[in-house]
Design a protein around this motif. Structure first.
Motif, PDB file in Angstrom:
ATOM      1  N   ASP A  10       3.061 -49.029 125.210  1.00  0.00           N
ATOM      2  CA  ASP A  10       3.822 -47.808 125.180  1.00  0.00           C
ATOM      3  C   ASP A  10       3.669 -47.071 124.075  1.00  0.00           C
ATOM      4  N   ASP A  11       3.329 -47.439 122.929  1.00  0.00           N
ATOM      5  CA  ASP A  11       3.167 -46.854 121.793  1.00  0.00           C
ATOM      6  C   ASP A  11       1.846 -46.413 121.578  1.00  0.00           C
ATOM      7  N   ALA A  12       1.007 -46.859 122.340  1.00  0.00           N
ATOM      8  CA  ALA A  12      -0.514 -46.265 122.505  1.00  0.00           C
ATOM      9  C   ALA A  12      -0.276 -44.335 122.592  1.00  0.00           C
ATOM     10  N   LYS A  13       0.727 -43.971 123.145  1.00  0.00           N
ATOM     11  CA  LYS A  13       1.082 -42.603 123.634  1.00  0.00           C
ATOM     12  C   LYS A  13       0.959 -41.841 122.440  1.00  0.00           C
ATOM     13  N   THR A  14       1.480 -42.361 121.333  1.00  0.00           N
ATOM     14  CA  THR A  14       1.661 -41.348 120.016  1.00  0.00           C
ATOM     15  C   THR A  14       0.255 -41.920 118.840  1.00  0.00           C
ATOM     16  N   LEU A  15      -0.367 -42.679 119.076  1.00  0.00           N
ATOM     17  CA  LEU A  15      -1.362 -43.182 118.526  1.00  0.00           C
ATOM     18  C   LEU A  15      -2.149 -42.252 118.279  1.00  0.00           C
ATOM     19  N   GLY A  16      -2.709 -41.772 117.017  1.00  0.00           N
ATOM     20  CA  GLY A  16      -3.681 -40.731 116.906  1.00  0.00           C
ATOM     21  C   GLY A  16      -5.189 -41.153 117.055  1.00  0.00           C
ATOM     22  N   GLU A  17      -5.698 -40.042 117.313  1.00  0.00           N
ATOM     23  CA  GLU A  17      -7.376 -40.473 117.777  1.00  0.00           C
ATOM     24  C   GLU A  17      -8.157 -41.565 116.774  1.00  0.00           C
ATOM     25  N   ARG A  18      -7.941 -40.895 115.476  1.00  0.00           N
ATOM     26  CA  ARG A  18      -8.593 -41.734 114.603  1.00  0.00           C
ATOM     27  C   ARG A  18      -8.568 -43.335 114.758  1.00  0.00           C
ATOM     28  N   ALA A  19      -7.165 -43.632 115.128  1.00  0.00           N
ATOM     29  CA  ALA A  19      -7.164 -45.227 115.206  1.00  0.00           C
ATOM     30  C   ALA A  19      -7.790 -45.762 116.277  1.00  0.00           C
ATOM     31  N   LYS A  20      -7.875 -44.786 117.336  1.00  0.00           N
ATOM     32  CA  LYS A  20      -8.666 -45.367 118.716  1.00  0.00           C
ATOM     33  C   LYS A  20     -10.156 -45.376 118.210  1.00  0.00           C
ATOM     34  N   GLN A  21     -10.559 -44.262 117.669  1.00  0.00           N
ATOM     35  CA  GLN A  21     -12.048 -44.197 117.165  1.00  0.00           C
ATOM     36  C   GLN A  21     -12.724 -45.183 116.037  1.00  0.00           C
ATOM     37  N   PHE A  22     -11.742 -45.445 115.098  1.00  0.00           N
ATOM     38  CA  PHE A  22     -11.973 -45.976 114.062  1.00  0.00           C
ATOM     39  C   PHE A  22     -11.967 -47.682 114.068  1.00  0.00           C
ATOM     40  N   GLY A  23     -11.160 -47.830 115.342  1.00  0.00           N
ATOM     41  CA  GLY A  23     -11.197 -49.348 115.487  1.00  0.00           C
ATOM     42  C   GLY A  23     -12.099 -49.924 116.465  1.00  0.00           C
ATOM     43  N   THR A  74     -15.708 -48.979 116.284  1.00  0.00           N
ATOM     44  CA  THR A  74     -16.933 -48.767 115.980  1.00  0.00           C
ATOM     45  C   THR A  74     -18.013 -49.491 116.446  1.00  0.00           C
ATOM     46  N   VAL A  75     -17.695 -51.010 116.653  1.00  0.00           N
ATOM     47  CA  VAL A  75     -18.525 -51.884 116.982  1.00  0.00           C
ATOM     48  C   VAL A  75     -18.728 -52.012 118.593  1.00  0.00           C
ATOM     49  N   ASN A  76     -19.603 -51.508 119.090  1.00  0.00           N
ATOM     50  CA  ASN A  76     -20.034 -51.731 120.618  1.00  0.00           C
ATOM     51  C   ASN A  76     -19.061 -51.009 121.329  1.00  0.00           C
ATOM     52  N   ASN A  77     -18.469 -49.966 120.773  1.00  0.00           N
ATOM     53  CA  ASN A  77     -17.251 -49.160 121.465  1.00  0.00           C
ATOM     54  C   ASN A  77     -16.175 -50.115 122.166  1.00  0.00           C
ATOM     55  N   THR A  78     -15.888 -50.950 121.391  1.00  0.00           N
ATOM     56  CA  THR A  78     -14.915 -51.866 121.743  1.00  0.00           C
ATOM     57  C   THR A  78     -13.697 -51.818 120.585  1.00  0.00           C
ATOM     58  N   GLN A  79     -12.564 -52.056 121.276  1.00  0.00           N
ATOM     59  CA  GLN A  79     -11.180 -51.730 120.284  1.00  0.00           C
ATOM     60  C   GLN A  79     -11.071 -53.228 119.724  1.00  0.00           C
ATOM     61  N   PHE A  80     -11.854 -53.674 118.650  1.00  0.00           N
ATOM     62  CA  PHE A  80     -11.658 -54.864 118.015  1.00  0.00           C
ATOM     63  C   PHE A  80     -10.632 -55.047 116.933  1.00  0.00           C
ATOM     64  N   MET A  81     -10.098 -53.939 116.524  1.00  0.00           N
ATOM     65  CA  MET A  81      -9.003 -53.735 115.522  1.00  0.00           C
ATOM     66  C   MET A  81      -8.280 -52.370 115.709  1.00  0.00           C
ATOM     67  N   THR A 137     -19.268 -49.103 109.780  1.00  0.00           N
ATOM     68  CA  THR A 137     -18.699 -50.545 110.126  1.00  0.00           C
ATOM     69  C   THR A 137     -19.195 -51.360 110.794  1.00  0.00           C
ATOM     70  N   HIS A 138     -20.320 -50.880 111.588  1.00  0.00           N
ATOM     71  CA  HIS A 138     -20.958 -51.442 112.930  1.00  0.00           C
ATOM     72  C   HIS A 138     -22.092 -52.511 112.078  1.00  0.00           C
ATOM     73  N   LEU A 139     -22.380 -52.211 110.801  1.00  0.00           N
ATOM     74  CA  LEU A 139     -23.289 -53.043 110.121  1.00  0.00           C
ATOM     75  C   LEU A 139     -22.861 -54.475 109.754  1.00  0.00           C
ATOM     76  N   GLU A 140     -23.606 -55.511 110.447  1.00  0.00           N
ATOM     77  CA  GLU A 140     -23.020 -57.033 110.058  1.00  0.00           C
ATOM     78  C   GLU A 140     -22.793 -57.472 108.424  1.00  0.00           C
ATOM     79  N   ASN A 141     -23.808 -56.791 107.695  1.00  0.00           N
ATOM     80  CA  ASN A 141     -23.836 -57.235 106.346  1.00  0.00           C
ATOM     81  C   ASN A 141     -23.237 -56.259 105.288  1.00  0.00           C
ATOM     82  N   LEU A 142     -22.463 -55.359 105.917  1.00  0.00           N
ATOM     83  CA  LEU A 142     -21.884 -54.193 104.948  1.00  0.00           C
ATOM     84  C   LEU A 142     -20.925 -54.951 104.019  1.00  0.00           C
ATOM     85  N   GLY A 143     -20.264 -55.928 104.300  1.00  0.00           N
ATOM     86  CA  GLY A 143     -19.125 -56.268 103.445  1.00  0.00           C
ATOM     87  C   GLY A 143     -19.848 -56.912 102.139  1.00  0.00           C
ATOM     88  N   ASN A 144     -20.666 -57.763 102.361  1.00  0.00           N
ATOM     89  CA  ASN A 144     -21.401 -58.465 101.333  1.00  0.00           C
ATOM     90  C   ASN A 144     -21.836 -57.516 100.188  1.00  0.00           C
TER      91      ASN A 144
END
Length: 425
Positions: free
Chosen positions: A112-125, A127-134, A374-381
């Motif tokens: 239910d709370d997805a109704k008020t979720l900003g677009e950035r949260a959907k977009q930024f979560g 970024t990998v394979n257009n799948t909401q991984f976070m 964030t889609h790059l696998e080795n970005l963290g290191n």
């Protein structure tokens, strides 16, 4: 017969009791951006969740931020995976590309709370394979803290609007004995701020051209890196700033050692506790020669591991922490811009100290947000290890700005072009 009946009833009761015990679930949760007050607040929110969900317990593991990337990677490689993890944006590519994170899309569809979720949260979560991984729990947006007293002492009446003014103001303030213009961050977490100045100097946001080649070693970017190195060399930042991380830069600002600090809202927590609201403010980042600025917008959030044995309960925990009420409380406590629409109207955010961040977020013609790839696998290191070492070498004169930028461009170009090749449509 009666005795047998009693025994059977007892066995049945034990079976029911055992079944109830087995129905209980213990969720393992890992936080990685830690501090004692933050951890205590998270424990408070977890306790409220447990009280509302009898039978579900949460085991919280807190990793020290300075070593979190390596420690968490070691845990995962050893098979010690959590149900829920705090996921910095730059780690997402590694775990999502290796099929270790759960797709949260189906859960969000019934939330239910997805109704008020900003677009950035959907977009930024996603970024990998257009799948909401976070799902992000908030945004870390860079803006400029400035010390009103030190500025006045240096004969300055307001914060710098341009990069040239930023350097000039730093020189004037550094002429005051024992004071410095800029709280430079050369140690852990330095990359995003450093890259932001490179983008501002270049008049170009982001990381890549369309063909996947990195922009980080283009002429303007190198000038931005050299600007920081020159400021350090010329004494506009403290000498030990070469190894400063978050805590050291924040302390440097509220102690009055240095007059300017580029930071996210989380720095406001410590600063507001040590300084009067009349003595400092937060302004938008200075613009470069192009007339535009490129503030870094980082984020972190909650993700679920795909091999969790308690996915429904893990989602309940995430949904609770990400609800409008809990998220607003979390944002105020840890210093992030909240994720739900309308949260910026809360009185907490309507102060001069928050003005810089909301100006940047609202004036899209002048301020272009830059998010990590964030889609790059080795970005963290790269961000947490390699780039920091090279930046310190540049500050200390052991490597030229061009040499460091070229090495970064080689790495980033290969990563991006490999990703493009794998994701051809």
């Amino acid at each position: 017969m009666k005795k047998l009946t009693v025994m059977l009833a007892t066995v049945a009761g034990l079976a029911i009791s055992a079944g109830s015990a087995l129905a209980d679930s213990t969720l393992k949760m890992v936080e990685v951006i830690t501090s004692p007050p933050r951890t205590e607040f998270l424990k408070k929110q977890i306790a409220e969740f447990e009280a509302a969900n009898p039978g579900v317990k949460v085991e919280l593991v807190s990793l020290p931020w300075g070593q979190a990337f390596e420690k968490f990677l070691t845990m995962v490689q050893a098979g010690d995976t959590p149900d829920v993890v705090e996921m910095p944006e730059r780690w997402m590519g590694l775990y999502a590309n290796n099929a270790q994170l759960e797709d949260l899309g189906p859960y969000m569809a019934k939330w239910d709370d997805a109704k008020t979720l900003g677009e950035r949260a959907k977009q930024f979560g996603s970024t990998v394979n257009n799948t909401q991984f976070m799902i992000p729990y908030g945004y870390y947006v860079n803006a400029l803290f400035w010390n009103k007293k030190l500025f006045k002492q240096a004969g300055l009446d307001g914060p710098p609007a341009t990069l040239d003014e930023f350097v000039a103001d730093s020189k004037k303030i550094s002429a005051i004995p024992g004071k410095y213009g800029y709280c430079l961050r050369g140690g852990p977490g330095a990359f995003n701020g450093m890259h932001m100045f490179m983008n501002i100097a270049a008049g170009k946001g982001g990381y890549f051209n369309e063909d996947g080649t990195s922009t980080i070693n283009e002429e303007g970017s190198v000038k931005g890196l050299q600007m920081l190195a020159d400021m350090y060399k010329n004494g506009l930042a403290p000498k030990d700033a070469v190894s400063w991380g978050f805590n050291e830069t924040v302390t440097g600002f509220y102690s009055g050692t240095c007059a300017m600090l580029n930071q996210d809202p989380d720095a406001l927590l410590g600063i507001a506790d040590k300084m009067s609201a009349d003595d400092f403010a937060v302004a938008p980042m200075p613009v470069g020669p192009s007339g535009k600025s490129y503030p870094t917008l980082g984020y972190a959030g909650w993700a679920m591991f795909a091999n969790s044995q308690h996915k429904d309960d893990a989602w309940k925990l995430m949904a609770t922490l990400l609800s409008p009420k809990d998220n607003l409380e979390w944002a105020k406590e840890v210093g992030v811009v909240p994720i739900h629409k309308g949260a910026d109207q809360d009185a907490h955010f309507k102060t001069e100290q928050f003005k810089g961040w909301f100006t940047e977020l609202s004036d899209t013609s002048k301020y272009e947000m830059v998010t990590p790839p964030t889609h790059l696998e080795n970005l963290g290191n790269f961000v947490d290890q390699v780039a920091i070492k090279n930046f310190q070498e540049v500050l200390l004169g052991q490597k030229t700005a061009k040499e460091a930028a070229d090495a970064w461009a080689t790495f980033l170009t290969k990563e991006q072009q490999d990703w493009l090749a794998k994701n051809k449509k």
